[in-house]
Write an enzyme that holds these catalytic residues in place. Structure first.
Site, short mmCIF file in Angstrom:
data_model
loop_
_atom_site.label_atom_id
_atom_site.label_comp_id
_atom_site.label_asym_id
_atom_site.label_seq_id
_atom_site.Cartn_x
_atom_site.Cartn_y
_atom_site.Cartn_z
N SER A 273 -34.28 7.66 6.97
CA SER A 273 -35.64 7.17 7.16
C SER A 273 -35.95 6.06 6.16
CB SER A 273 -36.63 8.34 7.06
OG SER A 273 -37.91 7.97 7.51
N ASP A 367 -35.27 9.29 18.58
CA ASP A 367 -36.09 9.13 17.37
C ASP A 367 -37.44 8.55 17.75
OD1 ASP A 367 -37.19 8.60 14.91
OD2 ASP A 367 -35.54 7.37 14.19
N HIS A 401 -35.53 12.29 14.69
CA HIS A 401 -35.53 11.47 13.48
C HIS A 401 -34.82 12.14 12.30
CE1 HIS A 401 -36.87 8.26 10.86
NE2 HIS A 401 -37.44 9.13 10.05
#
Length: 462
Positions: A273, A367, A401
């Site tokens: 991330s 995601d 994600h």
């Protein structure tokens, strides 16, 4: 290639403390009444291998003995995190003709998951409280998993036949935890057993800030010196990400390379991330970044300003009108960020084309935080256009994600620091779980290849 079943997984040699773990509950026989079948056998035993304790990323072999032939049972698993939040899963099974149940051979008939999923009782766990994500905050203590065998197919109504408690640890035997407070650097270094030297890796997480150690501690058990690095909202570090100075990360690289138990002239970076985005920035601006694994990262700067010496990378713009609502009323922010290839937002692009780092991009194709596949492929185009090595990109269908170490349950939705509310992260539980198992092996193979430089070491670690 993604493994098609968890049955192919083997227990890590680093985490086998024993052979079998038994739990037993006995009682008087149950009678048949009113034409309804009840099961008289109550001497069931629940067996787990490895015994009693294992590393979190290690599969566990679960079997039940002493059931009646073809007896229907429900297995339940539960744990509480350090804040007391409850996570649990259940699945319905039927014993074989000999009264045995082996989760490596018997498919679940329904519940939190279905089919042949030996580790489903862990990866299918869901939080009792909405928007909770399972995170290990203190790696020096285990998660304690309670497993139960219940008579029948009612997850909350069956009589308990057997029970076991299993500790899931985050530090393999011999792994050392060393707090780091050197200059501005605030981190924790995990060193494998032995004197080394070992290949070094810097581990970065995302927008939550603070210092998360669980991935670094597990990876240290695979032969790496891994430094979990905080960069904001921890100790005396800045409380916000308004301006992030890349010199801070440069100082961390210098510290790790100077450590007597870290070998080589370069280090690896592992980031997810925002941490993936910062990994790209480190590889673009700094020397001595040999290899980088970017998990659902962005090639554009998000949230604050990046600063390195006299260079500035501005944050990409965001349009709240592009935030959608799901049927459950949650926010879907996947389209919220502006296209970094257009207009003024090109100033948000991280100059990845400068980098001589070898990259591995791990991408969840579902995601919903941002368009991770687009970012990975754009980074690849830019690198190749400047004569650099084509990076490896591995895409995982139906994966969201947060690609974590194996057996962490899918976080479907949780609070987002920048958005200020709960958002969806994408992914389907089973596919996401399979992706995490494969990604964990890909990470180890990649770093052993590019930091060790010894293919024999790669084979030995798998």
């Amino acid at each position: 290639m993604v493994a098609s079943s968890f049955t192919v997984l083997r227990a890590s040699r680093l985490c086998q403390w024993g052979w079998k773990s038994w739990a037993r509950l006995s009682g008087p026989p149950t009678l048949s009444t009113g034409g309804r079948t009840t099961w008289a056998r109550t001497n069931a035993t629940l067996s787990l291998e490895p015994a009693g304790r294992s590393c979190w990323d290690e599969p566990v072999h679960i079997t039940v003995h002493g059931l009646a032939p073809e007896q229907p049972v429900t297995l339940r698993a539960a744990l509480r995190d350090e804040k007391g939040a409850l996570f649990r899963a259940h699945a319905r099974y039927r014993a074989d003709a000999a009264g045995e149940l082996d989760l490596a051979r018997a498919p679940a008939l329904g519940g939190s998951f279905a089919g042949l999923e030996p580790m489903g009782l862990l990866w299918a766990m869901e939080p009792e409280r909405p928007f909770s994500r399972l995170i290990k905050r203190d790696v020096q203590t285990p998660f304690v998993v309670e497993l139960e065998v219940l008579d029948g197919h009612e997850p909350d109504g069956g009589r308990q036949l057997a029970r076991a408690v299993h500790e899931r640890h985050f530090m393999a035997p011999g792994v050392r935890r060393v707090p780091v407070r050197e200059g501005r650097v605030r981190a924790t270094l995990f060193l494998p057993p032995g004197t080394g030297p070992f290949p070094g890796i810097i581990d970065l997480f995302g927008l939550g800030g603070g210092l998360l150690e669980y991935r670094a501690s597990l990876l240290a058990g695979k032969g790496f010196a891994v430094m979990a690095l905080a960069y904001y909202n921890y100790d005396d570090l800045p409380k916000s990400m308004d301006i992030i100075h890349i010199e801070y990360f440069e100082e961390a690289v210098t510290y790790l390379l100077s450590h007597p138990q870290v070998k080589g002239s370069g280090v690896g970076v592992l980031g997810i991330s925002k941490g993936g985005e910062l990994g790209l920035a480190m590889a673009s601006f700094l020397k001595n970044i040999t290899a980088a694994v970017i998990i659902n990262g962005s090639i554009s700067n998000v949230g604050g300003t990046l600063q390195y010496k006299d260079e500035t990378v501005l944050p990409v713009g965001m349009n709240p009108k592009r935030v959608k609502r799901t049927e459950d009323g949650l926010k879907d922010i996947v389209d919220a960020l502006n296209n970094p290839l257009e207009g003024a937002d090109q100033k948000s692009l991280i100059p990845v084309e400068r980098s001589d780092t070898t990259f591995l991009f791990l991408v969840g194709l579902d995601d919903h935080n941002w368009k991770s596949e687009f970012y990975a492929r754009e980074a690849s185009k830019r690198l190749q256009a400047h004569g650099k090595e084509k990076p490896q990109i591995i895409c995982y269908p139906e994966t969201g994600h947060y690609i974590e170490p194996p057996y962490f349950p899918l976080c479907k939705a949780s609070l987002h620091n920048l958005v200020g509310g709960p958002v969806i992260w994408g992914g389907e539980s089973r596919a996401h779980a399979m992706a995490q198992v494969d990604a964990w092996q890909q990470i180890q193979t990649f770093f052993h290849k590019h930091l060790d430089g010894d293919k024999r070491t790669i084979t030995a670690k798998l």
